[in-house]
Design an enzyme around this catalytic site. Sequence first.
Site, PDB file in Angstrom:
ATOM      1  N   ARG A  61       0.821  -1.223   0.000  1.00 51.43           N
ATOM      2  CA  ARG A  61       0.000   0.000   0.000  1.00 51.43           C
ATOM      3  C   ARG A  61       0.852   1.269   0.000  1.00 51.43           C
ATOM      4  O   ARG A  61       0.378   2.324  -0.424  1.00 51.43           O
ATOM      5  CB  ARG A  61      -0.939  -0.002   1.208  1.00 51.43           C
ATOM      6  CG  ARG A  61      -2.146  -0.885   0.988  1.00 51.43           C
ATOM      7  CD  ARG A  61      -3.054  -0.886   2.188  1.00 51.43           C
ATOM      8  NE  ARG A  61      -4.381  -1.388   1.860  1.00 51.43           N
ATOM      9  CZ  ARG A  61      -5.313  -1.655   2.764  1.00 51.43           C
ATOM     10  NH1 ARG A  61      -5.058  -1.474   4.044  1.00 51.43           N
ATOM     11  NH2 ARG A  61      -6.488  -2.095   2.390  1.00 51.43           N
ATOM     12  N   LYS A 226     -15.167 -15.415   7.050  1.00 48.29           N
ATOM     13  CA  LYS A 226     -16.566 -15.273   7.447  1.00 48.29           C
ATOM     14  C   LYS A 226     -17.529 -15.116   6.281  1.00 48.29           C
ATOM     15  O   LYS A 226     -17.349 -14.253   5.434  1.00 48.29           O
ATOM     16  CB  LYS A 226     -16.706 -14.046   8.330  1.00 48.29           C
ATOM     17  CG  LYS A 226     -16.183 -14.224   9.734  1.00 48.29           C
ATOM     18  CD  LYS A 226     -16.614 -13.028  10.516  1.00 48.29           C
ATOM     19  CE  LYS A 226     -16.278 -13.101  11.982  1.00 48.29           C
ATOM     20  NZ  LYS A 226     -16.421 -11.741  12.532  1.00 48.29           N
ATOM     21  N   GLY A 376      -6.927  -6.740   0.941  1.00 49.61           N
ATOM     22  CA  GLY A 376      -5.670  -6.706   1.666  1.00 49.61           C
ATOM     23  C   GLY A 376      -5.072  -8.094   1.807  1.00 49.61           C
ATOM     24  O   GLY A 376      -3.912  -8.310   1.478  1.00 49.61           O
ATOM     25  N   GLY A 400     -12.397  -4.320   1.780  1.00 52.22           N
ATOM     26  CA  GLY A 400     -13.790  -3.918   1.929  1.00 52.22           C
ATOM     27  C   GLY A 400     -14.223  -2.976   0.817  1.00 52.22           C
ATOM     28  O   GLY A 400     -15.337  -3.080   0.292  1.00 52.22           O
TER      29      GLY A 400
END
Length: 419
Positions: A61, A226, A376, A400
């Site tokens: 990043r 998840k 990420g 996200g």
Amino acid sequence: MSALRTLDDLLAEGVSGRRVLVRADLNVPLDKQTGAIDDHNSASAPQGGTPDRVRIADDGRIRAVLPTVGALVEAGAKVVVCSHLGRPKGEPDPQFSLGPVAGRLGELLGAPVHFATDTVGDSARSTVADLADGQVALLENLRFNAGETSKDEAERGAFADQLAAFGDAYVDDAFGAVHRKHASVFDVPARLPHVAGRLVLREVEVLSKLTGDPERPYVVVLGGSKVSDKLAVIEALLPTVDRLLIGGGMCFTFLKAQGLEVGTSLLEKDMIDTCRNLLERSDGKIMLPVDVVVADAFAPDAAHDTVRVDGIPSHRLGLDVGPETVAGFSAALSQAKTIFWNGPMGVFEMPAFAAGTRGIAEAITKADAFSVVGGGDSAAAVRALGLDESSFGHISTGGGASLEYLEGKTLPGIAALEN
Ligand code: 3PG
Ligand code: MG
């Protein structure tokens, strides 16, 4: 998207001697170390910060904002970079200091980065005031101030006023944070002339190809732990994709929904019905693992074996997908013309459970397809496994953010740039 003003528009106006506030996403994974340090990308903690030396585990990043920051430096701007790191609770917390990131950014730019030890206080004010043309400052973690993430408009606005005072113009290059309605992302651009940086522009250009009219077959691979994190994107993608391959920790809730026993694997009990419903509606587009690597414990040296998904022992937990699954997923990927991948297939940080993620990543690089790696974790996996980054079409810096873009949500940071 065409409505966005870009860095080139700002450069064309001339930025020499002007203060340009750049919102970056320098939220990089850090390894805390007490002993030897990998020389290549290490930086010592700032004075007054954590006593541990920290290593930047993946500087992707930081590299990703160099085109924007470098262009501003070259054009003679006074560049004031700001970012969040981790999730501190609205007050200074040394373990989340951006000090080490300032060191690494300076190494990569080939010029020192002036680090302010606060965000909008005395250190920030004097650091910005002392900048010469073509110099770069980095402010301390934005989330050390409660105003950054506040839900209260006035509190966010007051913090945005203080930040905006450091710039004559604002550049958003923090693609990984554009889905956050935070002061530095949403409220500052309302206060300053604003443009999209090179990274934000490239990310939006690439992701809009996936939401537009992707070349088919369009195959999506989802992993990670998840189901609940991925539910919205699965819902949004099911009508659009030709195949949806599901691995990672989240596959066990789907397997359970098919009536299989998953031992002590990760399971979201309250999502079982949802997964069953998704499988019923998926028209056979969803592919699940047929074999998994099960272990005695969540540990790098745990005893482990590969078993069929209908033979997971009750006392063991799945930590990776198995070789037959990799072969089946790879066959689907080899047909694809467009691929999106988010989330590792297993616990790739432990070598014993990295083969699934590696196998899928390699299949993606071999496919004759336009491939986008989102997130990420999957981006970090590509680099941690030593895969050639250039053999992917695009590696997104947003986890996200890229998922919410694909869901078709309005992203506050992009909306703020469009106004
Ligand atoms: C990320 O890593 O997902 C981005 O930097 C955003 O961070 P956040 O999820 O803590 O807002
Ligand atoms: Mg996140």
